[in-house]
Design a protein around this motif. Sequence first.
Motif, PDB file in Angstrom:
ATOM      1  N   GLY A  95       0.782  -1.232   0.000  1.00 39.79           N
ATOM      2  CA  GLY A  95       0.000   0.000   0.000  1.00 39.79           C
ATOM      3  C   GLY A  95       0.811   1.278   0.000  1.00 39.79           C
ATOM      4  N   PRO A  96       0.127   2.434  -0.115  1.00 34.70           N
ATOM      5  CA  PRO A  96       0.808   3.733  -0.188  1.00 34.70           C
ATOM      6  C   PRO A  96       1.402   4.205   1.139  1.00 34.70           C
ATOM      7  N   PHE A  97       1.081   3.492   2.234  1.00 36.14           N
ATOM      8  CA  PHE A  97       1.607   3.868   3.547  1.00 36.14           C
ATOM      9  C   PHE A  97       2.157   2.638   4.265  1.00 36.14           C
ATOM     10  N   ILE A  98       3.018   2.891   5.242  1.00 37.13           N
ATOM     11  CA  ILE A  98       3.494   1.825   6.122  1.00 37.13           C
ATOM     12  C   ILE A  98       3.166   2.220   7.561  1.00 37.13           C
ATOM     13  N   LEU A  99       3.044   1.224   8.423  1.00 39.77           N
ATOM     14  CA  LEU A  99       2.790   1.502   9.833  1.00 39.77           C
ATOM     15  C   LEU A  99       4.102   1.887  10.503  1.00 39.77           C
ATOM     16  N   LYS A 100       4.162   3.112  10.980  1.00 44.56           N
ATOM     17  CA  LYS A 100       5.375   3.592  11.651  1.00 44.56           C
ATOM     18  C   LYS A 100       5.365   3.183  13.118  1.00 44.56           C
ATOM     19  N   HIS A 101       4.225   3.430  13.786  1.00 47.02           N
ATOM     20  CA  HIS A 101       4.073   2.893  15.140  1.00 47.02           C
ATOM     21  C   HIS A 101       2.600   2.816  15.517  1.00 47.02           C
ATOM     22  N   TRP A 102       2.334   1.949  16.479  1.00 49.62           N
ATOM     23  CA  TRP A 102       0.992   1.758  17.005  1.00 49.62           C
ATOM     24  C   TRP A 102       1.100   1.733  18.515  1.00 49.62           C
ATOM     25  N   LEU A 103       0.625   2.798  19.125  1.00 53.22           N
ATOM     26  CA  LEU A 103       0.591   2.875  20.581  1.00 53.22           C
ATOM     27  C   LEU A 103      -0.845   2.568  20.999  1.00 53.22           C
ATOM     28  N   PRO A 104      -1.123   1.345  21.464  1.00 48.29           N
ATOM     29  CA  PRO A 104      -2.497   0.940  21.762  1.00 48.29           C
ATOM     30  C   PRO A 104      -3.234   1.949  22.639  1.00 48.29           C
TER      31      PRO A 104
ATOM     32  N   ARG B 244      -3.800   4.881  22.114  1.00 50.86           N
ATOM     33  CA  ARG B 244      -3.286   6.249  22.028  1.00 50.86           C
ATOM     34  C   ARG B 244      -3.198   6.765  20.590  1.00 50.86           C
ATOM     35  N   GLU B 245      -2.437   6.052  19.755  1.00 48.25           N
ATOM     36  CA  GLU B 245      -2.159   6.611  18.429  1.00 48.25           C
ATOM     37  C   GLU B 245      -1.643   5.550  17.463  1.00 48.25           C
ATOM     38  N   LEU B 246      -2.029   5.702  16.191  1.00 47.06           N
ATOM     39  CA  LEU B 246      -1.410   4.960  15.093  1.00 47.06           C
ATOM     40  C   LEU B 246      -0.820   5.978  14.137  1.00 47.06           C
ATOM     41  N   LEU B 247       0.379   5.693  13.674  1.00 47.85           N
ATOM     42  CA  LEU B 247       1.053   6.608  12.756  1.00 47.85           C
ATOM     43  C   LEU B 247       1.401   5.863  11.471  1.00 47.85           C
ATOM     44  N   LEU B 248       0.882   6.357  10.347  1.00 48.50           N
ATOM     45  CA  LEU B 248       1.211   5.785   9.050  1.00 48.50           C
ATOM     46  C   LEU B 248       2.099   6.762   8.293  1.00 48.50           C
ATOM     47  N   GLU B 249       3.161   6.232   7.693  1.00 48.34           N
ATOM     48  CA  GLU B 249       4.122   7.065   6.962  1.00 48.34           C
ATOM     49  C   GLU B 249       3.989   6.787   5.470  1.00 48.34           C
TER      50      GLU B 249
END
Length: 516
Positions: free
Chosen positions: A197-206, A208-213
């Motif tokens: 896909g066009p993004f990758i998972l940078k981090h997932w803080l359950p 709290r936050e998901l960050l896609l790069e």
Amino acid sequence: MRRILFFHILLFFLLACSPQNRLSGYIYYRLNTNPTTLDPALIVDVTGGSLSAKLFNGLVRMDKDLNIIPDIASKWKISENGLVYRFELKKGVMFSNGREAIAGDFKYSFERVLNPKTRSPNTWVFDKIKGAREFMNGKAKEVSGIKTVNDYMLEITLDKPFSPFLNLLAMTAAYIVPEEEAKKWGVDFSSHPMGTGPFILKHWLPSRELLLEARTDYFDNLPKIKGIAYKIIPEDLTTITEFEIGNLDVITIPASSFSRFKKDKKLSDFISSINGINTYYLGLNCSKKPFDNPLLRKAMNYAVDREKMLRTVYEGRGRIASGPVPDILRKWKAPASYEYNPSKARELIKTAGYPDGLEVNFFITPDNEMVDTAEVIQSYLKEVGIKANIKQLEWSAYKEAINKGEPDMFWLGWFADYPDPENFLFPLFHSANLGPAGNRARYKNPVVDSLIEKGQHAQTTRERNRYYEKAEKLIVNDAPWVFFWHKTDYTLRQPWVKNYQIYLIYSIDKGTEISF
């Protein structure tokens, strides 16, 4: 001392009410619950599906007008008898680990969903493929109907013609995953997803936050933003505050704030809406007492004034449902709807064997809108002699409880995976899909099963619709749900957000169009 204390309080307030820790070039969204999984084989909810659309791809996908268009497949050909689908794949499509995606990856990914060891609730997406049943039952080492002609040619053969099959291939479960990564992570692949896909998972803080790069080597249109930040905020009030101070860019408008934003002259121009292809319902567990009794289920439908609730609690943000199939998709006469009739409800409750009333457990999530809705339903049921004990569970626990058949009744919405009436009949009411696969009311009717199957394999649209019309009519008469409404979706965006679109189906949004 008081001045110093006042200054510190004021400073804290200003810091708390100003945009904080925003990553430049990232767009910020709100999730009201923590995702359960990001493994396409296991995803069954809209939250997971909308996230995975940014991380993965399939053979085909849908455009904003719901047409099937190429994704990793560049073109395809369907045999005249409707059984054989041959896909030619694009070259140079890369997984985010740097390896090229080829036809063998699709064979692996589809068989992974069907493999009992994966415990996927989405086997129904592929069980129409020739040899799928034998593979699932351990009688074959591979699915005979999935063949890799070469690295860039995939052939799929069905047992019987199935007109919406390309739509199934646009679903989350049909996304491609790299075998080496799925095997490396095992069950943890759900929190370490890797796709094309066009993004990758940078981090997932359950919680709290998901960050896609954003990727710079994506094979299709490159994202116009650097990434997407999903803030997990259960409370609507906090969400509104975060939006107003600029910490969120796009939100779904909570019911409690709908009127205010609609009347706000500055913000009303930034509201988007769309008549959703969805159905919201009160599910009744047909597999155990008391709702194994169809008379009691009908009483539930007569007990609640859905039209009044839609006008008041929901402020007209939807259309009344006469059955499970959304009005947008139904091509036949709508089944007769249950009217509000508390006297008839009381009569049916007595006839069902509960002259003194009864007590039931009503499971919901802590979502504010859901709590408000549940309390109104609770008051209606009390009027006809049903005491509903509301039990709130966090989303993951809630979904697990429903999948296990624990609640007597529960509130859910089903959103179209693909724009076909079959998607609101087979997953939700066929007895093959009891529990996690979609039929969470655990409803069984062999005649309905047969009608849905005949509709699936019908040669003409007219014939298919005739079977589906009969199936829906029987389902409404059996009342495994209280059929509430088809919700209209409203979102609000910041003035600086450009190229924002609201889509009929969550999987359409790859996140590549939106910009600042």
